[in-house]
Design an enzyme around this catalytic site. Structure first.
Site, PDB file in Angstrom:
ATOM      1  N   ASP A 154      36.266  39.053  30.230  1.00 40.74           N
ATOM      2  CA  ASP A 154      35.067  38.489  30.867  1.00 40.74           C
ATOM      3  C   ASP A 154      35.102  38.692  32.380  1.00 40.74           C
ATOM      4  OD1 ASP A 154      37.318  36.749  30.813  1.00 40.74           O
ATOM      5  OD2 ASP A 154      36.068  35.105  31.525  1.00 40.74           O
ATOM      6  N   GLU A 155      33.930  38.694  32.951  1.00 42.43           N
ATOM      7  CA  GLU A 155      33.735  38.610  34.399  1.00 42.43           C
ATOM      8  C   GLU A 155      34.637  39.559  35.197  1.00 42.43           C
ATOM      9  OE1 GLU A 155      32.303  34.059  35.005  1.00 42.43           O
ATOM     10  OE2 GLU A 155      34.400  34.300  34.477  1.00 42.43           O
TER      11      GLU A 155
HETATM   12  C1  ACM Z   1      33.893  32.625  30.590  1.00 41.23           C
HETATM   13  O1  ACM Z   1      33.411  31.483  30.629  1.00 41.23           O
HETATM   14  N1  ACM Z   1      34.120  33.282  31.707  1.00 41.23           N
HETATM   15  C2  ACM Z   1      34.212  33.266  29.340  1.00 41.23           C
END
Ligand code: ACM
Length: 510
Positions: free
Chosen positions: A324-325
């Site tokens: 993620d991110e």
């Molecule tokens: C997330 O909340 N960055 C998966």
């Protein structure tokens, strides 16, 4: 004859006493959560009394543990010794019988619980099913007053809607010692949750010992958000947690978040950075600023070692790679990285799970994307054949505040009151997501603002209980008003367990 009648009187009083919180009595009115598939009401109740014992009708060693957990619980709750015996006959009076039926059409985690005045019988086709049924007995008991347990007569037939019913705990932003995680596992098990995803690494801390890369914890584990002490699990402690969870039929899903969310690793080993310089440790709460160097070969040696060591300690089928991110990783580099990591995860015998951003990479049918933010990502993952774990942040993120007055937590996705957490429907999230695409649901608890087990409990309870019901019960029986009334009875029960839960004004707590 007279004596016989008199002997029933205390039992009748007890029946009233056990159910005094409920307006009606009987099995159909026991406020069970998750709601079982089918309840057929019988007459009277089974009293867990002086001579009650748990009888295990199986030689499987792992079932002894389940039987022992039930007898320990019943002994503590009634103040009387409830012993475990192994037996063949199922018809003895005053017994709670646990039995595996091998060639049954029952679901893997399903069970049938039959209660008469004389005895109780719990039947399942697998040890998991038996364990889930024991939780139903435990919950029925906890809803009684301590000292006296009456199990109303009748039959419960039950099985879960989704095979993956998870909770996630972020042990990176703040570290939680093994004892706190075990206490959380105990509570998860009561509500039939079967997966605990541990977010073991992030920018602020690396929380699991990796013997081939020792500085990950020697350097990367020594602090946390706010600059506190941090900490990490030794491999022995992690193994013990895995075992503790397994004894409660909960699978540990380890997550090493990458290529972003990796500052703790980048601070520990200079060679993982593209410029060859170690970063500073980080104790703030920003996201999206770190990345492993995706075109250095050492990065993949690092990932292989980490995945290999953790996989060897993890009997469950999954390895969560985060993903993620990764805002400072170019998309082609990101995809190249995830594609290589997928192969590494598979080479160590695991199924890859990643946050929904991994849908950009070359997913295949075995992969699992965890939908938290983007329905486009979820749809892309499905198109590639992957399945989904649903954790839509605005309903499932346990770190979101209940309302603007909640001290702990964040609010970037939403304020999530107890009804918001319960009254969403997995099949109504997005037109593209069908029932067959959904492996299950998970409730993540991020730890930027929480530091203790009390904090964990306050944000998780009671919202997590609603998620547990969505994961287990048939969708057509989910009803906020009915759930709200059942949840009201769980307040006393959570108090009894010492859980620091949020007393939402939406619920008329008993
Ligand atoms: C997330 O909340 N960055 C998966």
């Amino acid at each position: 004859m007279m004596k016989l009648y008199l002997s029933y009187i205390p039992l009748l009083l007890l029946l009233v006493s056990c159910n005094k919180q409920q307006p009606q009595t009987g099995l159909a009115n026991v406020p069970l959560i998750p709601l079982p598939d089918e309840i057929v009401q019988g007459e009277g109740a089974f009293h867990v009394g002086e001579r009650t014992s748990v009888v295990l009708h199986s030689a499987k060693p792992e079932l002894k543990n389940t039987a022992r957990q039930l007898s320990t619980f019943l002994s503590e709750f009634t103040g009387r010794e409830v012993s475990v015996t192994e037996g063949k006959k199922i018809f003895q009076r005053n017994t709670i019988n646990l039995k595996i039926l091998t060639d049954d059409s029952m679901d893997e985690e399903g069970y049938q619980l039959m209660i008469s005045r004389k005895k109780a019988e719990l039947i399942a086709s697998s040890p998991e099913g038996l364990y889930r049924g024991v939780q139903t007995i435990r919950q029925m008991s906890l809803l009684c007053d301590p000292g006296e347990i009456l199990l109303p007569a009748g039959r419960i037939t039950d099985h879960p809607e989704y095979e993956y019913r998870g909770a996630m705990l972020d042990v990176s932003r703040h570290f939680f010692p093994p004892e706190a995680v075990k206490d959380y596992i105990d509570l998860l098990s009561l509500y039939k949750i079967n997966m605990l995803h541990l977010h073991l690494s992030d920018d602020q801390g690396w929380r699991i010992e990796i013997k081939s890369w020792p500085k990950l914890t020697e350097t990367g584990g020594i602090t946390e958000v706010g600059g506190g002490e941090g900490g990490f699990y030794t491999q022995e402690e992690y193994t013990d947690l895995v075992k503790y969870a397994a004894e409660r039929y909960i699978t540990i899903v380890p997550e090493i978040d990458m290529p972003g969310h990796t500052n703790a690793a980048l601070a520990s080993y200079a060679e993982l950075n593209c410029d060859g310089k170690a970063t500073e440790l980080y104790t703030g709460t920003k996201v999206g600023f770190s990345t492993l160097c995706t075109d250095k070969e050492v990065t993949y040696q690092f990932v292989d070692d980490v995945v290999r060591e953790i996989s060897a300690l993890t009997p469950g089928p999954y390895f969560h790679v985060g993903g993620d991110e990764s805002h400072v990783t170019e998309l082609p580099d990101y995809n190249y990285f995830i594609n290589r990591v997928k192969k590494i995860v598979e080479s160590h015998g695991k199924t890859m799970i990643g946050w929904d951003e991994i849908s950009h990479a070359d997913l295949t049918g075995s992969d699992i994307a965890q939908y938290w933010a983007s329905s486009e990502n979820a749809a892309r993952a499905i198109e590639k054949g992957a399945r989904l774990i649903l954790s839509p942040a605005k309903y499932c993120y346990l770190d979101m505040k209940y309302d603007s007055s909640t001290v702990l937590g964040l609010n970037w996705a939403a304020y999530i009151e107890v009804d918001d957490a319960y009254a969403w429907k997995p099949l109504e999230l997005s037109e593209e997501i069908g029932r067959k695409d959904i492996l299950g649901i998970e409730s993540p608890l991020w730890a930027e603002t929480i530091e203790t087990l009390d904090d964990i409990e306050y944000l998780a309870f009671p919202r997590l209980i609603g998620h547990a019901e969505i994961g287990w019960s048939r969708p057509e029986v989910l009803d906020w008003e009915d759930y709200r009334n059942r949840l009201a009875s769980h307040g006393q029960y959570l108090d009894r367990l010492g859980v620091n839960f949020y007393r939402s004004e939406l619920v008329d707590w008993e």
